[in-house]
Design an enzyme around this catalytic site. Structure first.
Site, PDB file in Angstrom:
ATOM      1  N   GLU A   1     -15.595  -6.051  -4.853  1.00 44.12           N
ATOM      2  CA  GLU A   1     -16.347  -5.642  -6.051  1.00 44.12           C
ATOM      3  C   GLU A   1     -17.264  -4.472  -5.745  1.00 44.12           C
ATOM      4  O   GLU A   1     -17.459  -3.589  -6.589  1.00 44.12           O
ATOM      5  CB  GLU A   1     -17.185  -6.808  -6.575  1.00 44.12           C
ATOM      6  CG  GLU A   1     -16.389  -7.936  -7.193  1.00 44.12           C
ATOM      7  CD  GLU A   1     -17.304  -9.078  -7.617  1.00 44.12           C
ATOM      8  OE1 GLU A   1     -18.148  -8.859  -8.492  1.00 44.12           O
ATOM      9  OE2 GLU A   1     -17.188 -10.180  -7.034  1.00 44.12           O
TER      10      GLU A   1
ATOM     11  N   SER B   1      -7.118  -9.585  -6.762  1.00 43.34           N
ATOM     12  CA  SER B   1      -7.612  -8.988  -5.519  1.00 43.34           C
ATOM     13  C   SER B   1      -6.940  -9.613  -4.297  1.00 43.34           C
ATOM     14  O   SER B   1      -6.984  -9.042  -3.206  1.00 43.34           O
ATOM     15  CB  SER B   1      -9.119  -9.172  -5.437  1.00 43.34           C
ATOM     16  OG  SER B   1      -9.431 -10.551  -5.457  1.00 43.34           O
ATOM     17  N   HIS B   2      -6.342 -10.800  -4.451  1.00 41.66           N
ATOM     18  CA  HIS B   2      -5.657 -11.437  -3.333  1.00 41.66           C
ATOM     19  C   HIS B   2      -4.152 -11.517  -3.573  1.00 41.66           C
ATOM     20  O   HIS B   2      -3.448 -12.230  -2.880  1.00 41.66           O
ATOM     21  CB  HIS B   2      -6.207 -12.843  -3.080  1.00 41.66           C
ATOM     22  CG  HIS B   2      -7.606 -12.825  -2.542  1.00 41.66           C
ATOM     23  ND1 HIS B   2      -8.702 -12.741  -3.351  1.00 41.66           N
ATOM     24  CD2 HIS B   2      -8.085 -12.851  -1.277  1.00 41.66           C
ATOM     25  CE1 HIS B   2      -9.797 -12.737  -2.615  1.00 41.66           C
ATOM     26  NE2 HIS B   2      -9.456 -12.795  -1.354  1.00 41.66           N
TER      27      HIS B   2
END
Lengths: 336, 336
Positions: free
Chosen positions: B187, B46-47
């Site tokens: 999420e 996600s990063h």
């Protein structure tokens, strides 16, 4: 239970006389009595006169040094260590506060490492005076093992409170002081005494199963707030208040305890920052007030500390109430 | 969705070429590509490359300065300020890390205030390198308003991550990095995309009512972890990452946003402490290891960071997988 009303001056006198009668010298008795009086003043009965009998036990059995002489060392330009000489922490704070303030103003950020102290007070009285001097302060201390790490079912962490204070422009500081357990241990004890069920999620029984029975939690383990995120905060407190400064981790505090119900020997840290040294000396107070204003524009939202400060106004005007039985117990301890 | 396998070298090259093609100079592209590669390496997709297209948008529209030259000032003996010149934060970190380490070793405690930076990375890459040098580090940053304060029903706080790193003796550092929201915003977005209900307690709808509908939470507000205690942590992050250093609070970040989906201009702080300067230079490493050992003796308990470090071993050996569509998107952005 009958309550009696005391002025804050009477609270302080009651605590001071009792401490003096039980082995404290003038300086230690005054500092500890001040701390207890602050707790009563702000509605923190659980950290006020209620704790005094337990201190007396540990003063009488020689665990706590009532004639402690705190010693301040400079370990680095930004680090002072205050050895509490096995005394009640209050005097160590009083004696070192000026040094920490000066360090923070000179360095921008500084830290006080308190070692060999007995802490059984709230943490907010350790940070609020720094914010009243225009500093931001963060304090942490460890305690006996009561709280399970995330994923575990046995005690490891202490209740490991974290306190934070931020100075306001024309108002008392914003201050929070919170344990890492979902519920304060004292509240669980009161629920057990009164036979009340706990909310779900407060703790596990000795078999590691969720329970709402307070006695089962006291015999088992408390849970950290917010699951693994609270567990991480608890770990941070262990590292800073114990590992960093050579003081006992919570399991070591438990192992060393004489189980006399009094305070336990350990460490504490206080980080102080001077907002004037961060490049926005002219602007930061108004800037922060605008944020607080936005926060308070929501119904039902308070700044941490507001309730306590309101309680203070009441206590200053009307005094406080304590159970007559507690008052008598302290008088008896003072004349024994 | 088909995945493709990339070595970490290929990940870095992919990110670097894309950043260079979209307005970054060599130094900024290298630093940001390193940061993205660390995220992919440790399983923080996600990063990782996933964020790259959003950076490209903000580079192309001129919001992010791809040729930023970070400038370091010493504001006090314990305080350095790094003005990021409106660039991606990675270069500001790389350029200032040595100065912060030196300050911490000299002063015992020091703080870096990063200003005018665009942060859309994880925070653990900012603290872990300090712990690898034997220091303890704490980092905080604010973000757009997504989280309600305790008692409130409207967004105020950012997701305001707090990261902490502690050095170990013969093992990678203990590191946690956690947002103040119960669940990461990403999420919730994924749950909305996949039409999955959320667990209770994640957020409120726009009317302030509890809901498990992810889209309703995205249109409403997220809740802080652990109720008022998590809310207090969020407030502390606002005060240190914004109020202290003259950078925007979360509502100000939201107000200033051009809503291009890219990163937002703001601040960050990193506090670094040198355990060698706290009076237990010879003992602290073994003392801390004994605590970690006790912690790990409980079944089901991990040290924060362990899972990530295990993932790293896998990535170093086997590379990582990314969706073929993302790979193609980045290649397209690099040649446009």
């Amino acid at each position: 239970m009958t309550d009696i009303n005391l002025t804050l001056k009477e609270v302080r006198r009651l605590a001071f006389d009792c401490l003096l009668a039980n082995g404290c010298d003038q300086a230690n008795a005054e500092a500890a009595a001040d701390n207890i009086t602050m707790a009563e003043r702000d509605g923190y009965q659980s950290h006020g006169l209620f704790r005094l009998p337990a201190f007396v036990v540990s003063l009488r059995n020689g665990k706590v040094n009532g004639k402690a002489v705190p010693k301040i060392d400079t370990l680095a330009p930004g680090v002072i260590r205050i050895n509490g000489d096995k005394g009640i922490v209050a005097l160590a704070h009083q004696r070192s506060r000026k040094a920490l303030i000066n360090r923070a103003r000179e360095q921008g950020i500084a830290i006080a490492a308190l070692t060999d102290i007995f802490h059984m007070a709230a943490l907010w009285p350790d940070v609020e005076p720094l914010a009243e001097q225009g500093l931001c302060a963060i304090a942490m201390t460890s305690s006996r093992s009561f709280v399970a790490p995330a994923g575990g079912v046995r005690p490891l962490f202490g209740t490991n409170p974290l306190a934070f204070a931020w100075p306001r422009k024309d108002a008392p500081p914003v201050v929070f002081d919170q344990a890492v357990s979902v519920m304060a241990r004292g509240e669980v004890q009161i629920a057990a005494r009164d036979d009340h069920a706990l909310p779900a999620g407060v703790g596990l029984d000795a078999g590691g199963n969720p329970t709402t029975d307070p006695q089962a939690v006291l015999d088992g383990v408390m849970l950290p707030f917010g699951g693994y995120k609270g567990s991480s905060i608890a770990l941070m407190v262990e590292m800073l208040a114990a590992g960093l400064i050579g003081q006992p981790f919570s399991p070591e505090i438990s192992a060393a305890s004489n189980n006399d119900g009094g305070p336990e020997l350990g460490g504490q840290v206080i980080i102080a920052l001077d907002p004037d040294r961060f490049g926005d000396k002219e602007g930061w107070r108004d800037h922060c007030e605008s944020f607080f204003e936005e926060m308070l524009s929501q119904d039902g939202v308070r700044l941490p500390g507001q309730r306590r400060h309101a309680q203070r106004e009441t206590a200053l005007a009307n005094g406080i109430e304590i159970p007559e039985t507690l008052h008598k117990e302290i008088l008896d301890l003072s004349s024994a």
